[in-house]
Scaffold this active site. Structure first.
Site, PDB file in Angstrom:
ATOM      1  N   LYS A  52      36.468  37.100  71.431  1.00 11.97           N
ATOM      2  CA  LYS A  52      37.163  38.144  70.658  1.00 11.97           C
ATOM      3  C   LYS A  52      36.197  38.873  69.722  1.00 11.97           C
ATOM      4  CE  LYS A  52      41.382  35.536  71.217  1.00 11.97           C
ATOM      5  NZ  LYS A  52      42.308  34.516  70.722  1.00 11.97           N
ATOM      6  N   GLN A  96      43.641  31.094  65.453  1.00 13.97           N
ATOM      7  CA  GLN A  96      43.477  30.529  66.800  1.00 13.97           C
ATOM      8  C   GLN A  96      44.242  29.210  66.927  1.00 13.97           C
ATOM      9  OE1 GLN A  96      41.745  32.102  69.418  1.00 13.97           O
ATOM     10  NE2 GLN A  96      42.749  30.512  70.612  1.00 13.97           N
ATOM     11  N   ASP A 119      48.537  39.111  67.247  1.00 10.26           N
ATOM     12  CA  ASP A 119      48.822  38.181  68.338  1.00 10.26           C
ATOM     13  C   ASP A 119      50.284  38.317  68.794  1.00 10.26           C
ATOM     14  OD1 ASP A 119      46.915  36.654  69.582  1.00 10.26           O
ATOM     15  OD2 ASP A 119      46.858  35.088  68.037  1.00 10.26           O
TER      16      ASP A 119
END
Ligand code: NAD
Length: 292
Positions: A52, A96, A119
């Site tokens: 990312k 994450q 997200d």
């Protein structure tokens, strides 16, 4: 058979984003800024976050990596979340997953400002998605929608069978494909570990979305001739012929299924790269205030 090449598509979208970032710069606007919170030393999580950050560098976004040790307390992690919510320079951020067991993922998810939730996991975004409102779509389903759209896969009136009902893949996919729209307008069957006869369901599918986490679960005799097959699975299986000692396979037995499919995503190089790409598209939307 069309190979739905997520890696190639991801490269194309990366180039499009680079141009958009250059235009922002030329207009004197700030570039998108993504932050990532990484807790612990999980190698897969480190690799995902690394991808990312690298993507951010490639397209010209600003990125910030916040690494915390595995023994961070939930309160300490919540303090980081509060700072990220308040930091006006940061447009979007991700935490994450998975988090260590002593941290409640739902509590962390709820603490994220939904306007920065690139997200798309916050219930505000999930609810807005279900209502057909604009929202950050969860990255993997958003990446799959992008594949279907850019390869002009006809979904209208088709029967789609989703295998797996997780909150991050199967369930949102079933919502997105049953919504009015293009891609969309499917009749969707959502199957899972308690479904009585998965094979019978799959044999009726024009479109299959496999998100199970079992290596090569879907075999050639479980697929209808001409079906479109989207394989979300990423599974490590032993392979002594490789230096790493393993190879990646999907939830679909590619060699058996691909001759019957009209289109199929490979693993690796299908849905995986498009997940990171979709996150970057969400971050651009966050920076340009497209959603909120
Ligand atoms: P999960 O473990 O949260 O959910 C798995 C789902 O599969 C569950 O809903 C379960 O009911 C269903 N299932 C389990 N056994 C089954 C069976 N025998 N028959 C039918 N259904 C069964 O998984 P997830 O997070 O949705 O991930 C699924 C797979 O996709 C994993 O391999 C994961 O690594 C991969 N994944 C890939 C990406 C990507 O970017 N490509 C993103 C997320 C997940």
């Amino acid at each position: 058979m069309i190979l739905l090449d997520g890696k190639k598509l991801s490269g194309e979208i990366r180039d499009e984003l680079k141009i958009k970032v250059d235009l922002l710069k030329a207009a004197g606007s700030k570039v998108p800024h993504l932050a990532a919170v990484l807790v612990g030393e999980n190698p897969a999580s480190k690799a995902y976050v690394g991808n990312k950050i690298r993507f951010c560098e490639e397209v010209g976004y600003k990125s910030t990596l916040i690494s915390a040790s595995t023994d961070i307390t939930q309160t300490e992690l919540l303090d980081i979340i509060i700072q990220l919510n308040e930091d006006e320079d940061i447009d979007g951020y991700i935490v994450q997953l998975p988090l260590p067991k002593h941290i409640d993922e739902a509590t962390i998810n709820l603490a994220i400002d939904h306007r920065k939730d690139v997200d798309g996991f916050h219930p505000m975004n999930f609810g807005r998605m279900a209502e057909g409102m604009t929202s950050y779509l969860p990255a993997t389903p958003a990446g799959i929608m992008e594949i279907l759209s850019r390869y002009n896969i006809d979904t209208d009136g088709k029967h789609c069978v989703v295998v797996g009902r997780s909150n991050i893949v199967g369930t949102p996919m079933s919502i997105l494909l049953s919504r009015k729209g293009n891609p969309g307008n499917c009749t969707v069957t959502l199957t899972h570990s308690r479904t009585k006869d998965i094979k019978a369901e799959l044999l009726r599918a024009d479109i299959v979305i496999a998100a199970i986490g079992i290596p090569e679960f879907i075999k050639g005799d479980m697929i209808k001739e001409g079906a479109v097959v989207i394989d979300v699975g990423i599974n490590r299986v032993e392979d002594s012929s490789r230096k790493s000692g393993y190879k990646l396979v999907g939830d679909v037995a590619f060699d058996e299924v691909s001759p019957k499919a009209s289109a199929i995503t490979p693993v690796p190089g299908g849905v995986g790269p498009m997940t990171v790409t979709a996150l970057m598209l969400n971050t651009f939307k966050a920076a340009t205030k497209e959603i909120y």
